[in-house]
Design a protein around this motif. Structure first.
Motif, PDB file in Angstrom:
ATOM      1  N   GLU A 174     -32.218  28.927 -10.147  1.00 44.47           N
ATOM      2  CA  GLU A 174     -32.203  29.110 -10.401  1.00 44.47           C
ATOM      3  C   GLU A 174     -31.834  28.221 -11.484  1.00 44.47           C
ATOM      4  O   GLU A 174     -33.228  26.946 -11.853  1.00 44.47           O
ATOM      5  CB  GLU A 174     -32.112  29.963 -11.474  1.00 44.47           C
ATOM      6  N   MET A 175     -31.206  27.502 -11.731  1.00 43.33           N
ATOM      7  CA  MET A 175     -31.199  26.788 -12.347  1.00 43.33           C
ATOM      8  C   MET A 175     -31.205  24.774 -11.890  1.00 43.33           C
ATOM      9  O   MET A 175     -31.690  23.853 -12.619  1.00 43.33           O
ATOM     10  CB  MET A 175     -30.221  26.025 -12.636  1.00 43.33           C
ATOM     11  N   PHE A 176     -31.400  24.898 -10.468  1.00 45.35           N
ATOM     12  CA  PHE A 176     -31.999  23.338 -10.482  1.00 45.35           C
ATOM     13  C   PHE A 176     -33.217  23.831  -9.601  1.00 45.35           C
ATOM     14  O   PHE A 176     -33.830  22.570 -10.365  1.00 45.35           O
ATOM     15  CB  PHE A 176     -31.067  23.172  -8.930  1.00 45.35           C
ATOM     16  N   LYS A 177     -33.993  24.491  -9.936  1.00 45.85           N
ATOM     17  CA  LYS A 177     -35.048  25.356  -9.493  1.00 45.85           C
ATOM     18  C   LYS A 177     -35.549  24.060 -11.282  1.00 45.85           C
ATOM     19  O   LYS A 177     -36.361  23.434 -11.015  1.00 45.85           O
ATOM     20  CB  LYS A 177     -35.243  26.270  -9.450  1.00 45.85           C
ATOM     21  N   ARG A 178     -35.069  24.803 -12.140  1.00 45.32           N
ATOM     22  CA  ARG A 178     -36.267  23.990 -12.690  1.00 45.32           C
ATOM     23  C   ARG A 178     -35.596  22.990 -13.399  1.00 45.32           C
ATOM     24  O   ARG A 178     -36.629  22.265 -13.736  1.00 45.32           O
ATOM     25  CB  ARG A 178     -35.374  24.818 -14.425  1.00 45.32           C
ATOM     26  N   ASP A 179     -34.339  22.735 -13.097  1.00 50.03           N
ATOM     27  CA  ASP A 179     -34.046  20.908 -12.967  1.00 50.03           C
ATOM     28  C   ASP A 179     -35.720  20.413 -12.179  1.00 50.03           C
ATOM     29  O   ASP A 179     -35.726  19.485 -12.616  1.00 50.03           O
ATOM     30  CB  ASP A 179     -33.325  20.232 -12.912  1.00 50.03           C
ATOM     31  N   HIS A 180     -35.352  20.526 -11.329  1.00 46.00           N
ATOM     32  CA  HIS A 180     -36.346  20.196  -9.505  1.00 46.00           C
ATOM     33  C   HIS A 180     -37.843  19.979 -10.763  1.00 46.00           C
ATOM     34  O   HIS A 180     -39.355  19.212 -10.627  1.00 46.00           O
ATOM     35  CB  HIS A 180     -36.796  20.610  -9.142  1.00 46.00           C
ATOM     36  N   GLU A 181     -38.471  20.972 -11.068  1.00 46.54           N
ATOM     37  CA  GLU A 181     -39.504  20.961 -12.105  1.00 46.54           C
ATOM     38  C   GLU A 181     -39.051  20.573 -13.468  1.00 46.54           C
ATOM     39  O   GLU A 181     -40.528  19.475 -13.794  1.00 46.54           O
ATOM     40  CB  GLU A 181     -39.932  22.641 -12.622  1.00 46.54           C
ATOM     41  N   ILE A 235     -37.990   7.565 -20.784  1.00 42.56           N
ATOM     42  CA  ILE A 235     -36.579   7.589 -20.877  1.00 42.56           C
ATOM     43  C   ILE A 235     -35.434   8.634 -21.551  1.00 42.56           C
ATOM     44  O   ILE A 235     -34.487   8.679 -20.467  1.00 42.56           O
ATOM     45  CB  ILE A 235     -36.042   6.216 -20.700  1.00 42.56           C
ATOM     46  N   VAL A 236     -35.863   9.031 -22.451  1.00 41.98           N
ATOM     47  CA  VAL A 236     -35.598   9.675 -23.683  1.00 41.98           C
ATOM     48  C   VAL A 236     -35.195  11.052 -22.787  1.00 41.98           C
ATOM     49  O   VAL A 236     -34.236  11.844 -22.506  1.00 41.98           O
ATOM     50  CB  VAL A 236     -35.750   9.670 -24.800  1.00 41.98           C
ATOM     51  N   GLU A 237     -36.672  11.256 -22.247  1.00 45.60           N
ATOM     52  CA  GLU A 237     -37.158  12.417 -21.608  1.00 45.60           C
ATOM     53  C   GLU A 237     -35.727  12.619 -20.283  1.00 45.60           C
ATOM     54  O   GLU A 237     -35.223  13.748 -19.620  1.00 45.60           O
ATOM     55  CB  GLU A 237     -38.301  12.664 -20.498  1.00 45.60           C
ATOM     56  N   LEU A 238     -36.045  12.071 -19.374  1.00 47.38           N
ATOM     57  CA  LEU A 238     -34.903  11.479 -17.727  1.00 47.38           C
ATOM     58  C   LEU A 238     -33.350  11.539 -18.685  1.00 47.38           C
ATOM     59  O   LEU A 238     -33.199  12.250 -17.940  1.00 47.38           O
ATOM     60  CB  LEU A 238     -35.030  10.307 -17.210  1.00 47.38           C
ATOM     61  N   LEU A 239     -32.993  11.142 -19.735  1.00 44.64           N
ATOM     62  CA  LEU A 239     -31.536  11.354 -19.814  1.00 44.64           C
ATOM     63  C   LEU A 239     -31.354  12.916 -19.670  1.00 44.64           C
ATOM     64  O   LEU A 239     -30.298  13.324 -19.167  1.00 44.64           O
ATOM     65  CB  LEU A 239     -31.076  10.126 -20.850  1.00 44.64           C
ATOM     66  N   SER A 240     -32.124  13.164 -20.317  1.00 46.87           N
ATOM     67  CA  SER A 240     -32.248  14.462 -20.797  1.00 46.87           C
ATOM     68  C   SER A 240     -32.130  16.124 -19.766  1.00 46.87           C
ATOM     69  O   SER A 240     -31.592  16.409 -19.719  1.00 46.87           O
ATOM     70  CB  SER A 240     -33.199  14.838 -22.103  1.00 46.87           C
ATOM     71  N   ASP A 241     -33.021  15.497 -18.964  1.00 49.89           N
ATOM     72  CA  ASP A 241     -33.271  16.231 -17.470  1.00 49.89           C
ATOM     73  C   ASP A 241     -31.844  15.761 -16.924  1.00 49.89           C
ATOM     74  O   ASP A 241     -31.538  16.639 -16.401  1.00 49.89           O
ATOM     75  CB  ASP A 241     -34.735  15.877 -16.460  1.00 49.89           C
ATOM     76  N   LEU A 242     -31.348  14.530 -16.777  1.00 48.18           N
ATOM     77  CA  LEU A 242     -30.440  14.360 -15.815  1.00 48.18           C
ATOM     78  C   LEU A 242     -29.313  15.098 -16.804  1.00 48.18           C
ATOM     79  O   LEU A 242     -28.497  15.455 -15.973  1.00 48.18           O
ATOM     80  CB  LEU A 242     -29.735  12.536 -16.205  1.00 48.18           C
TER      81      LEU A 242
END
Length: 459
Positions: A174-181, A235-242
């Motif tokens: 579930e966690m990594f699915k949310r990351d994927h989305e 880029i901020v959003e990407l770093l947040s997602d990462l």
């Protein structure tokens, strides 16, 4: 020093200033994006009759030659240039002469670097998306094989109730699915083309920004030229997602480290993903899991650094924004390597199923089910809670599990207990009676697994 400006200046930039200002050391990795963006820009300029067809063909041939030579190792990106844009343009002029000087018509380095970074980040998001999908597939396969692998579930790191390994791993799915989305959402949101924004106020040339955007796979052009050159939200959003991905990897790594300990012995990490000690020959260390846990702070640092760098910048472009690249590059590389190695470790890891089941049995994880048994036989829950507490204390004194306590001992504390108590509190019964959506029971888990299979097939 090789730079594309200087007419307004009367003396050379101090070498220390030049070195401090230059970005070629790290933005060199944007060479392919810079060249592809330039090719699209030139195609648009020719289409708008700003360049002739002959000029277009000369420039594109020159750019393609530079790209090929860099990738084949025939051409080195020299650090005598200020940035990757200067290197590409200067090399083009050196190779094809006058037509190369027209490459920069109708654009600024501000919209050029904004384009390069968007294209680079978009490409990396897709690679990270694939790596997350690989991890999800490994999780799904492991879950399918462990629907009846019983283990303790924990709260406060204390054994709480019995679950299955499939159910436990499902939390990470579930966690990594949310990351994927989240990554997919980011790609949709960032997919607008800044090229044509100029330095900040567009240009007087009749550019067709929609055409350039379509050539480069964007949904359309950015709608405000000031935002186009100064937007680093993606880029901020990407770093947040990462950071969220790394948080989930770190939590999982912590559990692997605990499970791998001598006290737990739930898992055996494959030799290929372990290391030994230089002095203690018996050691087999979970170094990959520990490094993933450690590198999480590195990605968090990148996010915080960029947020701090951006927080006080007025419109439009400012040199501070050059700081986005090193943080983004490092965080992307770190997350990509961690995902790859963690997935490999997980795929090759062996589970000691008997040890897990024994740990659940001796951790009183079925105590709640004893209370439920009493409630189902007419005992008030608060009274049942007290009865089970006394039973647990008795078992602790005797160093046995609830399953091993003789019936006469049960009946000394409550005459409600009958022989069927043992079936009622077996791990299999405890787990499989939990059939609500999201619970660990086999029936509920099979329904969820089908949802997960469909998700991976559609994504």
């Amino acid at each position: 020093m090789a730079q594309l400006w200087g007419g307004r200046f009367t003396k050379e930039t101090d070498q220390l200033v030049y070195d401090f200002n230059a970005s070629i050391r790290f933005d060199r990795r944007l060479y392919a994006e810079d060249i592809r963006g330039s090719i699209a820009h030139v195609m648009m300029l020719a289409r708008q009759n700003i360049l002739t067809e002959a000029e277009k063909e000369d420039i594109i041939e020159g750019l393609e030659g530079i790209l090929s030579d860099v990738e084949n190792g025939k051409l080195s990106i020299s650090e005598k240039y200020e940035d990757i844009h200067s290197f590409v343009e200067a090399t083009l002029i050196e190779r094809i002469g006058e037509p190369g000087k027209k490459l920069h018509t109708g654009r600024s380095r501000n919209d050029q670097v904004a384009l390069d970074m968007k294209m680079y980040v978009r490409s990396e998001v897709r690679k990270l998306d694939d790596l997350l999908r690989d991890l999800l597939q490994v999780l799904l396969s492991t879950m399918e094989e462990n629907l009846e692998t019983y283990m303790p579930g924990f709260t406060h790191l204390q054994k709480a109730q019995p679950v299955t390994l499939a159910h436990h791993l499902g939390a990470y799915f579930e966690m990594f699915k949310r990351d994927h989305e989240r990554l997919r959402d980011l790609e949709k949101r960032m997919n607008t083309c800044p090229l044509g924004s100029g330095a900040l106020a567009g240009t007087t040339y009749p550019l067709d920004r929609q055409y350039t955007a379509s050539l480069l796979g964007f949904d359309g052009p950015t709608l405000n030229s000031m935002d186009g050159v100064s937007d680093r939200d993606y880029i901020v959003e990407l770093l947040s997602d990462l950071s969220l991905i790394m948080m989930h990897l770190s939590r999982f790594s912590e559990e692997v480290i605990i499970w791998n300990s001598n006290e737990y012995q739930f898992v055996e990490i494959d030799d290929a993903y372990s290391t030994g000690s230089s002095i203690m020959p018996q050691k087999k260390n979970p170094d990959i899991a520990e490094l993933v846990r450690g590198k999480t702070g590195r990605v968090y640092g990148a996010l915080n650094a960029l947020l701090v760098s951006m927080k006080g910048i007025p419109l439009a472009y400012n040199k501070d924004m050059q700081e986005d690249k090193e943080w983004a590059f490092d965080a992307i590389d770190t997350a990509r390597h961690c995902l790859t190695l963690f997935t490999g470790m997980l795929e090759t890891m062996q589970y000691h199923k008997d040890r897990m089941e024994e740990s659940a049995r001796h951790g009183f994880t079925n105590a709640t089910d004893v209370a439920d048994y009493l409630v189902n036989h007419g005992v008030a829950f608060r009274d049942a809670h007290g009865i089970v507490g006394r039973l647990v204390l008795l078992c602790i004194e005797k160093n046995i599990a609830l399953d091993d306590l003789p019936l006469e001992e049960y009946r000394k504390i409550s005459d409600v207990f009958e022989e069927d108590i043992y079936e009622a509190i077996s791990l299999k019964t405890c787990v499989n009676r939990r059939v609500t959506t999201g619970a660990p029971g086999k029936e509920a888990m099979e329904q969820v697994l089908e949802i997960y299979r469909t998700y991976l097939e559609e994504n």
